[in-house]
Scaffold this motif. Structure first.
Motif, short mmCIF file in Angstrom:
data_model
loop_
_atom_site.label_atom_id
_atom_site.label_comp_id
_atom_site.label_asym_id
_atom_site.label_seq_id
_atom_site.Cartn_x
_atom_site.Cartn_y
_atom_site.Cartn_z
N SER A 39 0.53 6.62 -2.47
CA SER A 39 -0.77 5.95 -2.71
C SER A 39 -1.53 5.74 -1.40
O SER A 39 -2.77 5.74 -1.39
CB SER A 39 -0.58 4.63 -3.46
N GLY A 40 -0.81 5.57 -0.28
CA GLY A 40 -1.49 5.42 1.01
C GLY A 40 -2.32 6.66 1.33
O GLY A 40 -3.39 6.58 1.95
N TYR A 43 -5.78 6.24 -0.09
CA TYR A 43 -6.64 5.41 0.78
C TYR A 43 -7.08 6.20 2.00
O TYR A 43 -8.22 6.10 2.46
CB TYR A 43 -5.90 4.13 1.21
N ARG A 44 -6.17 6.99 2.54
CA ARG A 44 -6.50 7.80 3.72
C ARG A 44 -7.58 8.84 3.38
O ARG A 44 -8.50 9.09 4.17
CB ARG A 44 -5.25 8.49 4.26
N ARG A 95 -4.00 12.27 8.50
CA ARG A 95 -2.92 11.71 9.33
C ARG A 95 -3.39 11.46 10.77
O ARG A 95 -2.63 10.98 11.60
CB ARG A 95 -1.69 12.65 9.37
N VAL A 103 -8.32 2.94 8.08
CA VAL A 103 -7.93 2.90 6.67
C VAL A 103 -7.72 1.46 6.16
O VAL A 103 -8.06 1.16 5.00
CB VAL A 103 -6.70 3.81 6.40
N SER A 104 -7.24 0.56 7.01
CA SER A 104 -6.99 -0.81 6.54
C SER A 104 -8.30 -1.51 6.16
O SER A 104 -8.32 -2.35 5.25
CB SER A 104 -6.26 -1.65 7.59
N ALA A 107 -9.08 -0.26 2.77
CA ALA A 107 -8.11 -0.77 1.79
C ALA A 107 -8.33 -2.25 1.47
O ALA A 107 -7.77 -2.76 0.51
CB ALA A 107 -6.68 -0.56 2.32
N ARG A 113 -9.92 -0.58 -4.02
CA ARG A 113 -8.55 -0.75 -4.52
C ARG A 113 -8.50 -0.45 -6.02
O ARG A 113 -7.59 0.22 -6.51
CB ARG A 113 -8.00 -2.15 -4.25
N GLY A 133 3.86 2.77 -1.72
CA GLY A 133 2.65 2.12 -1.20
C GLY A 133 2.94 0.71 -0.75
O GLY A 133 3.98 0.42 -0.15
N ARG A 134 2.01 -0.19 -1.04
CA ARG A 134 2.15 -1.58 -0.65
C ARG A 134 2.26 -2.48 -1.87
O ARG A 134 2.98 -3.48 -1.86
CB ARG A 134 0.92 -2.04 0.16
N ASP A 135 1.51 -2.13 -2.91
CA ASP A 135 1.37 -3.02 -4.07
C ASP A 135 1.66 -2.30 -5.38
O ASP A 135 1.16 -2.70 -6.43
CB ASP A 135 -0.05 -3.60 -4.10
N MET A 136 2.44 -1.23 -5.32
CA MET A 136 2.69 -0.46 -6.54
C MET A 136 3.50 -1.27 -7.55
O MET A 136 3.26 -1.22 -8.75
CB MET A 136 3.40 0.87 -6.21
N ARG A 185 -0.97 -3.27 12.22
CA ARG A 185 -1.37 -2.76 10.90
C ARG A 185 -0.73 -3.61 9.81
O ARG A 185 -1.35 -3.92 8.79
CB ARG A 185 -1.02 -1.28 10.76
N ASP A 189 -2.69 -5.50 6.78
CA ASP A 189 -2.37 -5.14 5.39
C ASP A 189 -1.61 -6.24 4.65
O ASP A 189 -1.22 -6.06 3.49
CB ASP A 189 -1.48 -3.88 5.36
N GLN A 192 -2.04 -7.36 0.79
CA GLN A 192 -1.60 -6.51 -0.33
C GLN A 192 -0.16 -6.01 -0.16
O GLN A 192 0.31 -5.25 -0.98
CB GLN A 192 -2.55 -5.32 -0.53
#
Ligand code: C5P
Length: 224
Positions: A39-40, A43-44, A95, A103-104, A107, A113, A133-136, A185, A189, A192
């Motif tokens: 998922s990141g 966002y990228r 990348r 990206v943050s 996001a 989101r 991801g972070r919040d999956m 970072r 982040d 989330q």
């Protein structure tokens, strides 16, 4: 973990930057014959699309980012989903430093989101996925049947990231710079990046990637 055995299997792997989520998710997906979705990466891609306009990120509005999001798409590959921007491969671009540095900001935008989450859910409706991801496991798939929260100490995450990027063991100076960047970072982040209450925690600092993968695969197989 929810006990619903009828829903398509979704495995969520969340955690802070460079905790090994994507490479672990990729290997778990291959073992389970599912597809990996990062998922990141989405966002990228949205960030890369907005960066192409060339104006300074401090002027970016949420709407101006959303206006570019439709240029992003995912193509199912054999074991993962490949990122496309205007229909073209954008892996190297997403990348790069410009995207990683902004990206943050993107996001943090709630409607961005929501847009990303809708794309992730639509993908999961059509395919069995291992998503990282972070919040999956919290915001996107609160009912996922297996949720993993991967953690590792910042110095270890920095070491792995440099090794992955350069193929060489890092100097102590490079290690300190990378760890500071990762921690910065993480702070951006933080909101989330929270574990689900029912996530299984795996601290990867002292175990090999093969061990992590084996643990997750064993848990997932128990659910099938
Ligand atoms: O995982 P990766 O480091 O490629 O993610 C890039 C950025 O995307 C993160 O720093 C974070 O700002 C954002 N992100 C997010 N929620 C996710 C995945 C990534 O906010 N589920």
């Amino acid at each position: 973990m929810s006990a619903d055995k009828r829903a398509p299997l979704v495995v969520t792997i969340d955690g802070p930057a460079a905790s090994g989520k994507s490479s672990t998710a990729q290997m778990v997906a291959a073992r389970l014959q599912m597809r990996h979705l990062d998922s990141g990466m989405i966002y990228r891609c949205v960030t890369a699309a907005r960066l192409r306009a060339g104006d300074s990120p401090e002027h970016w509005t949420e709407q101006s980012v959303l206006d570019e999001a439709g240029r992003v798409s995912l193509v199912p590959g054999a074991t993962s989903f490949l990122p496309r921007l205007d229909g073209e491969d954008c892996e190297a671009e997403i990348r790069g430093e410009a995207v990683t540095g902004t990206v943050s900001l993107v996001a943090k935008m709630p409607r961005v989101r929501a847009w990303v989450n809708a794309l992730v859910r639509a993908t999961a409706a059509a395919h069995e996925i291992v998503v990282d991801g972070r919040d999956m496991g919290t915001a996107v798939f609160p009912d996922a049947r297996l949720k993993v929260w991967l953690v590792a100490m910042a110095a270890e995450r920095a070491r792995r990231r440099i090794l992955q990027r350069t193929g060489q063991a890092p100097t102590s100076e490079a290690l300190a710079t990378e760890a500071a960047e990762l921690e910065a970072r993480d702070r951006k982040d933080r909101e989330q990046t929270q574990p689900a209450a029912d996530a299984i925690w795996i601290d990867t600092t002292g175990i090999t990637q093969v061990e992590q993968v084996e643990r997750i695969v064993a848990m997932a197989e128990g659910l099938r």
